[in-house]
Design a protein around this motif. Structure first.
Motif, short mmCIF file in Angstrom:
data_model
loop_
_atom_site.label_atom_id
_atom_site.label_comp_id
_atom_site.label_asym_id
_atom_site.label_seq_id
_atom_site.Cartn_x
_atom_site.Cartn_y
_atom_site.Cartn_z
N LEU A 107 -25.11 22.52 3.66
CA LEU A 107 -23.85 21.81 3.51
C LEU A 107 -22.68 22.80 3.47
O LEU A 107 -22.76 23.84 2.81
N HIS A 108 -21.59 22.43 4.15
CA HIS A 108 -20.37 23.22 4.16
C HIS A 108 -19.22 22.29 3.76
O HIS A 108 -19.08 21.21 4.34
N ILE A 109 -18.40 22.71 2.81
CA ILE A 109 -17.26 21.91 2.36
C ILE A 109 -16.01 22.77 2.48
O ILE A 109 -16.01 23.95 2.09
N ARG A 110 -14.94 22.18 3.02
CA ARG A 110 -13.64 22.85 3.10
C ARG A 110 -12.59 21.94 2.48
O ARG A 110 -12.52 20.75 2.79
N VAL A 111 -11.79 22.50 1.60
CA VAL A 111 -10.69 21.78 0.96
C VAL A 111 -9.40 22.48 1.33
O VAL A 111 -9.27 23.70 1.13
N TYR A 112 -8.47 21.73 1.89
CA TYR A 112 -7.15 22.24 2.28
C TYR A 112 -6.14 21.62 1.34
O TYR A 112 -6.00 20.39 1.30
N SER A 113 -5.45 22.45 0.56
CA SER A 113 -4.51 21.95 -0.44
C SER A 113 -3.14 22.55 -0.21
O SER A 113 -3.01 23.72 0.15
#
Length: 100
Positions: free
Chosen positions: A22-28
């Motif tokens: 699993l790969h998660i990316r959060v752009y804030s």
């Protein structure tokens, strides 16, 4: 705009699964700039990614093409225009999307 630039005012999240997990990316965005945080299976948790761009709003999408390549697009709005950012083999580059 945010009263404290360290507090996110907008967030976009994408994720995908591949053979490594699993790969998660959060752009804030803090109202001024967009940053990326990443978490991948088998790593030590959340790290700051390579993406950073001006933006008071952010959205993102991801897909895996027929060749197994991960395609990420991040859309940052700043100064009344939205810029598309594309993850490529040489890092993040501006995409072809234009605000009409």
């Amino acid at each position: 705009m945010s009263d404290n630039p360290n507090f996110p005012t907008g967030t976009a999240v994408i994720s995908w699964m591949d053979s490594s997990g699993l790969h998660i990316r959060v752009y804030s965005t803090d109202g001024y700039n967009v940053i990326e945080r990443c978490n991948d299976t088998g790593t030590d948790g959340w790290v700051t990614g390579s993406f950073s761009a001006p933006g008071s709003n952010v959205s993102a999408t991801v897909w895996i093409d027929g060749g197994g390549n991960v395609n990420i697009r991040v859309y940052c709005t700043a100064s009344d225009a939205t810029t598309e950012w594309v993850n490529g083999s040489s890092g993040w580059v501006k995409g072809d999307y234009t605000t009409t």
